[in-house]
Design a protein around this motif. Structure first.
Motif, PDB file in Angstrom:
ATOM      1  N   ASN A   1       0.772  -1.236   0.269  1.00 57.41           N
ATOM      2  CA  ASN A   1       0.214  -0.042   0.001  1.00 57.41           C
ATOM      3  C   ASN A   1       1.077   1.960  -0.146  1.00 57.41           C
ATOM      4  O   ASN A   1       0.630   2.335  -0.753  1.00 57.41           O
TER       5      ASN A   1
ATOM      6  N   MET B   1     -18.167  -1.125  -8.035  1.00 54.71           N
ATOM      7  CA  MET B   1     -18.042   0.516  -7.680  1.00 54.71           C
ATOM      8  C   MET B   1     -17.881   1.939  -8.773  1.00 54.71           C
ATOM      9  O   MET B   1     -17.222   1.218 -10.051  1.00 54.71           O
TER      10      MET B   1
ATOM     11  N   ASP C   1     -14.607   5.330  -6.524  1.00 54.32           N
ATOM     12  CA  ASP C   1     -14.852   4.594  -5.567  1.00 54.32           C
ATOM     13  C   ASP C   1     -13.453   3.670  -6.371  1.00 54.32           C
ATOM     14  O   ASP C   1     -12.247   3.186  -4.982  1.00 54.32           O
TER      15      ASP C   1
ATOM     16  N   LEU D   1      -9.983   3.305  -3.968  1.00 55.77           N
ATOM     17  CA  LEU D   1      -9.534   1.856  -2.903  1.00 55.77           C
ATOM     18  C   LEU D   1      -8.788   1.990  -1.573  1.00 55.77           C
ATOM     19  O   LEU D   1      -8.864   1.776  -0.573  1.00 55.77           O
ATOM     20  N   PRO D   2      -7.722   1.604  -2.836  1.00 55.98           N
ATOM     21  CA  PRO D   2      -5.894   1.743  -1.824  1.00 55.98           C
ATOM     22  C   PRO D   2      -6.205   2.892  -0.841  1.00 55.98           C
ATOM     23  O   PRO D   2      -5.429   2.806   0.622  1.00 55.98           O
TER      24      PRO D   2
ATOM     25  N   VAL E   1      -8.857   4.078   1.336  1.00 62.89           N
ATOM     26  CA  VAL E   1      -9.407   3.162   2.038  1.00 62.89           C
ATOM     27  C   VAL E   1      -8.420   2.469   2.921  1.00 62.89           C
ATOM     28  O   VAL E   1      -8.109   2.399   4.287  1.00 62.89           O
ATOM     29  N   TYR E   2      -7.233   1.787   2.416  1.00 65.94           N
ATOM     30  CA  TYR E   2      -6.853   1.462   3.574  1.00 65.94           C
ATOM     31  C   TYR E   2      -5.458   1.614   3.855  1.00 65.94           C
ATOM     32  O   TYR E   2      -4.863   1.293   4.943  1.00 65.94           O
TER      33      TYR E   2
ATOM     34  N   THR F   1     -13.324   9.521   4.318  1.00 70.40           N
ATOM     35  CA  THR F   1     -13.939   9.555   2.922  1.00 70.40           C
ATOM     36  C   THR F   1     -14.347  10.493   1.869  1.00 70.40           C
ATOM     37  O   THR F   1     -13.409  10.769   0.459  1.00 70.40           O
TER      38      THR F   1
ATOM     39  N   ARG G   1     -10.585  10.706   0.957  1.00 71.84           N
ATOM     40  CA  ARG G   1      -9.736  10.313  -0.437  1.00 71.84           C
ATOM     41  C   ARG G   1     -10.683  10.158  -1.821  1.00 71.84           C
ATOM     42  O   ARG G   1     -10.540  10.169  -2.861  1.00 71.84           O
ATOM     43  N   ARG G   2     -12.092  10.331  -1.481  1.00 70.67           N
ATOM     44  CA  ARG G   2     -12.843  11.083  -3.113  1.00 70.67           C
ATOM     45  C   ARG G   2     -12.295  12.154  -3.801  1.00 70.67           C
ATOM     46  O   ARG G   2     -11.817  12.482  -4.437  1.00 70.67           O
TER      47      ARG G   2
ATOM     48  N   ARG H   1      -5.637   4.202  -9.682  1.00 69.78           N
ATOM     49  CA  ARG H   1      -5.869   3.845  -8.884  1.00 69.78           C
ATOM     50  C   ARG H   1      -4.559   3.523  -8.467  1.00 69.78           C
ATOM     51  O   ARG H   1      -4.290   3.211  -7.277  1.00 69.78           O
TER      52      ARG H   1
ATOM     53  N   MET I   1     -11.012   2.043   7.233  1.00 66.59           N
ATOM     54  CA  MET I   1     -11.995   1.067   7.205  1.00 66.59           C
ATOM     55  C   MET I   1     -12.361   1.066   6.037  1.00 66.59           C
ATOM     56  O   MET I   1     -13.621   2.048   5.639  1.00 66.59           O
TER      57      MET I   1
ATOM     58  N   ILE J   1     -17.029   0.840   4.976  1.00 68.88           N
ATOM     59  CA  ILE J   1     -17.454   2.011   4.697  1.00 68.88           C
ATOM     60  C   ILE J   1     -18.961   1.237   4.818  1.00 68.88           C
ATOM     61  O   ILE J   1     -19.212   0.228   3.304  1.00 68.88           O
TER      62      ILE J   1
ATOM     63  N   ARG K   1     -21.593   2.710   3.149  1.00 68.00           N
ATOM     64  CA  ARG K   1     -21.620   2.639   2.189  1.00 68.00           C
ATOM     65  C   ARG K   1     -20.838   1.502   0.529  1.00 68.00           C
ATOM     66  O   ARG K   1     -22.395   1.563  -0.163  1.00 68.00           O
TER      67      ARG K   1
ATOM     68  N   GLN L   1     -23.737  -0.593  -1.154  1.00 68.38           N
ATOM     69  CA  GLN L   1     -23.979  -1.205  -2.527  1.00 68.38           C
ATOM     70  C   GLN L   1     -23.379  -2.645  -3.455  1.00 68.38           C
ATOM     71  O   GLN L   1     -23.722  -2.518  -3.753  1.00 68.38           O
TER      72      GLN L   1
ATOM     73  N   ALA M   1      -3.776  -6.563  -3.321  1.00 72.82           N
ATOM     74  CA  ALA M   1      -2.453  -5.977  -4.103  1.00 72.82           C
ATOM     75  C   ALA M   1      -2.426  -4.470  -3.104  1.00 72.82           C
ATOM     76  O   ALA M   1      -1.605  -3.949  -3.330  1.00 72.82           O
ATOM     77  N   LEU M   2      -3.877  -3.893  -3.426  1.00 72.12           N
ATOM     78  CA  LEU M   2      -3.538  -2.449  -2.577  1.00 72.12           C
ATOM     79  C   LEU M   2      -3.807  -2.303  -1.810  1.00 72.12           C
ATOM     80  O   LEU M   2      -3.832  -1.165  -1.430  1.00 72.12           O
ATOM     81  N   GLY M   3      -3.107  -3.571  -0.282  1.00 70.71           N
ATOM     82  CA  GLY M   3      -3.106  -2.775   0.122  1.00 70.71           C
ATOM     83  C   GLY M   3      -4.247  -3.187   1.319  1.00 70.71           C
ATOM     84  O   GLY M   3      -3.919  -3.745   2.837  1.00 70.71           O
ATOM     85  N   ALA M   4      -4.994  -3.826   1.891  1.00 71.49           N
ATOM     86  CA  ALA M   4      -5.828  -5.027   2.773  1.00 71.49           C
ATOM     87  C   ALA M   4      -4.913  -5.977   2.875  1.00 71.49           C
ATOM     88  O   ALA M   4      -4.826  -6.549   2.937  1.00 71.49           O
TER      89      ALA M   4
ATOM     90  N   ASN N   1      -8.735  -6.103   7.461  1.00 69.70           N
ATOM     91  CA  ASN N   1     -10.090  -5.474   5.832  1.00 69.70           C
ATOM     92  C   ASN N   1     -11.035  -6.685   5.250  1.00 69.70           C
ATOM     93  O   ASN N   1     -11.954  -6.270   5.559  1.00 69.70           O
TER      94      ASN N   1
END
Ligand SMILES: Nc1ncnc2c1ncn2[C@@H]1O[C@H](COP(=O)(O)OP(=O)(O)OP(=O)(O)O)[C@@H](O)[C@H]1O
Ligand SMILES: [Mg+2]
Lengths: 226, 411
Positions: free
Chosen positions: A86, A102, A106, A110-111, A113-114, A119, A122-123, A158, B1, B3, B5, B9, B314-317, B321
């Motif tokens: 990350n 998504m 979104d 996503l990265p 988020v971690y 929110t 990051r948006r 991303r 974390m 969310i 929403r 979805q 891969a994205l870091g989860a 998570n």
């Protein structure tokens, strides 16, 4: 000489499938400096993706040691590797790998988020990058509403949103027509011009020509570097 | 974390899975809430009904000796007397004592007649048995008792038979060839215990009966007591006193028979609580099955989303998570299903209350109505929470164990 960002020492990777052991990589020694633009070239099955997984901390080598940003990472746990990915790595895949449920924003966010970013923040960052790569009109589109080239640009956004040290792209133009492919290559060039490291995996020689260094792999070993 | 929403979805992206899962949980919740509500309604109705039969009242009737004792032989029937009732009235924990005679005979009104069950009682009977008469009517009074008046209060059954469509109050009737004035008609009430319901009886003053019949034994001594906890002691004392008066063995338990409404009520209450536990377990099992359903759906989702999970990693989860993501998803599905189920149960309770019930039993008890009490809701919510958590946990653990490198190859 530039600072070394990644250093592989005598890396080997053996896959165990049933009773058969398969040596996908052997004796890989590689030094990558910050700001390099590298193409890893080789025929199918030569071990390119395996090497990318190790450089990207998606898997750990069977033997050898790997230093990323000055830290030995070849023996870290899964969660520690997740944090490192990350922080340092931005992945771009051949099949884009967007989340179909998504929106573009979104997906790009996503990265973050971690990374535990809020929110709104990051948006905002995701929208900035999408605008920058010419997708300002497509914030709320889903993957199936975008062309292949647009999807790959979302995927690059991303990868860039975390401002990583290294962009790792595995056959990023493999599923694209030549015009879209060229746009993608331009984005990598732009990122590299900012002093960031780009590593592209390909079996396409014309693609590899954009890189400043080409590393050829054959049967799991580096056969040439120029 | 992660969310909320995003989770929602996600839930609506896999629509069929979500709808199935939520429907299963909604059904389970409905089943548990509705059965518990019915059980609770019955329990409340019955304890109310039991209370109507008379609180803290112990009735004593005569028994038979069971052993030889100082010239008194076994198998002698005892006859309760005034002396017994006075001795009982003097015992500790006794609030009051009334005596009662029972007999059956014809009642005549003009050319109509009907057989009736009669009780010769004291005025306190009305309070103890919660008997109410119509407006401008009255139950037997102390004055009636003193004057040995020829008055009668009739039950609903007699009123229906002898005075269809007429007001019986004030009418003169013949009971055993004597004239009696009807001073009241008992109003209907719910009652489920103490033998035959009160509405089958008719009541005359105990003193009037004694004057007419000069009875040699008392049929029943009704003892109102103060403290339920000391009831056992009171029973033992009554038995000793009666045995002493009649020269029977002081530890002969069969000289008197007791009937005790509070105790009966306690038994019925216990029965219903056990029934509630049983229904709760059934409902819980239904929910558990729904939970297994959720877990299966989630397992399938994890399998289908393996590649996606690889991308997220891969994205870091991190493990955490991924774990929370599926547990949240399960909890959200459970929560939504639970709300739907509780709303369905509320509607069910509402509709059942609208339905008119008929039948003999309902006539005595009044209509039992399901009750969604706070306790029932709390149980349902706790069970739902546990099931949602467990149903999400196991698939989530499986998801968190995925190896990102392999998952990314896997399509
Ligand atoms: N998880 C695995 N388990 C077993 N064998 C594997 C695994 N991943 C790769 N291999 C094997 O290792 C060798 C190298 O695979 P890799 O994917 O690195 O090749 P590649 O150079 O990326 O090929 P391509 O150009 O086709 O993508 C192949 O023979 C492959 O079958
Ligand atoms: Mg490959």
């Amino acid at each position: 000489m530039n600072e070394v960002i990644a250093e592989l020492h005598n890396i080997g990777k053996t896959y165990h499938t049933g009773k058969v052991n398969f040596e996908a990589l052997r004796g890989i020694n590689l030094k990558i400096e910050r700001g390099e633009y590298i193409a890893i070239l080789g025929p199918s099955g030569s071990g390119k993706s395996t090497l990318m997984q190790i450089i990207g901390c998606l898997s750990t080598p069977t033997v050898g040691s790997y230093f990323l940003a000055g830290k030995e990472v070849s023996k870290l746990s899964g969660d520690e590797l997740a944090k490192i990915r990350n922080l340092y790595i931005g992945f771009v895949f051949q099949k884009f790998n967007l989340m179909p449920q998504m929106t573009a924003v979104d997906n790009v966010a996503l990265p973050l988020v971690y990374r535990g970013i809020k929110t709104e923040e990051r948006r905002k960052q995701a929208k900035d990058i999408l605008r920058h790569i010419g997708l300002g009109q497509h914030f709320s589109h889903h993957a199936n509403e975008l062309s292949g080239g647009q999807q790959q640009r979302v995927a690059i956004a991303r990868a860039l949103v975390t401002n990583p040290e290294i962009i790792l792209a595995d056959e990023p133009t493999g599923n694209l027509d030549s015009k879209s492919g060229a746009e993608i290559i331009n984005l990598f060039g732009e990122f590299n011009a900012k002093g960031k490291t780009v590593i592209i995996i390909t079996h396409d020689v014309s693609m590899a020509r954009h890189a400043k260094r080409i590393i050829e792999i054959q049967d799991g070993s580096i056969s040439a570097s120029r | 974390m992660i969310i909320l929403r995003e989770i929602i979805q996600e839930l609506f992206y896999g629509k069929t899975r979500t709808i199935l899962t939520i429907a299963a949980i909604a059904w389970g919740t409905f089943a548990i809430a509705a059965t518990l509500a019915i059980g609770e309604g019955l329990r409340l109705k019955f304890s109310e009904t039991m209370a109507n039969a008379g609180d803290r009242l112990l009735t004593v009737s005569s028994g038979v000796t069971s052993k030889n004792y100082r010239g008194m032989s076994a198998n002698q029937p005892l006859k309760l007397t005034k002396q017994d009732s006075m001795a009982i009235a003097a015992l500790p924990n006794v609030k009051g004592v009334t005596i009662q005679y029972e007999f059956g005979t014809m009642m005549h009104y003009q050319e109509r007649r009907s057989y009736g069950h009669f009780r010769a009682v004291a005025p306190e009977y009305a309070t103890i048995h919660n008997i109410k008469v119509g407006s401008k009517q009255r139950f037997l009074s102390v004055l009636d008792l003193q004057k040995r008046s020829s008055v009668v209060v009739i039950g609903a059954v007699m009123a229906d038979k002898l005075f269809p469509g007429e007001d019986p109050a004030g009418k003169i009737v013949h009971i055993d060839n004597r004239l009696f004035t009807i001073i009241g008609v008992m109003q209907k009430k719910s009652q489920m215990s103490g033998g035959m319901p009160d509405e089958y009886f008719n009541w005359i003053p105990v003193s009037t009966y004694e004057l007419l019949k000069n009875p040699e034994k008392i049929d029943l001594i009704a003892v109102a007591y103060k403290d339920f906890k000391a009831l056992l002691q009171l029973k033992a004392n009554i038995q000793k006193v009666v045995a002493f008066n009649h020269g029977a063995s002081p530890d002969d338990a069969s000289v008197v028979n007791f009937s005790d409404i509070a105790e009966e009520q306690e038994k019925v209450n216990k029965f219903f609580i056990n029934m509630q536990i049983f229904l709760g377990i059934i409902g819980g099992l239904t929910l558990l099955l729904a939970g297994v359903g959720i877990a299966n759906v989630m397992y399938a989702a994890v399998r289908r989303e393996t590649h996606q999970i690889g991308v997220r990693m891969a994205l870091g989860a991190t493990t955490k998570n991924i774990l929370f993501r599926y547990i949240y998803e399960s909890l959200v599905a459970t929560f939504v299903g639970g709300i739907v189920g509780i709303v369905m149960a509320e509607i069910f309770v509402y509709v059942v209350r609208l339905i008119p019930f008929k039948g003999e039993l309902i006539r005595f008890t009044g209509k039992p109505e399901p009750v969604l009490s706070v306790l029932v809701l709390a149980i349902v919510i706790v069970v739902l929470g546990i099931i949602g958590l467990l149903a999400g946990l196991f698939p989530a653990l499986k998801a968190a164990k995925i190896d990102p490198a392999e998952a990314l190859i896997y399509e």
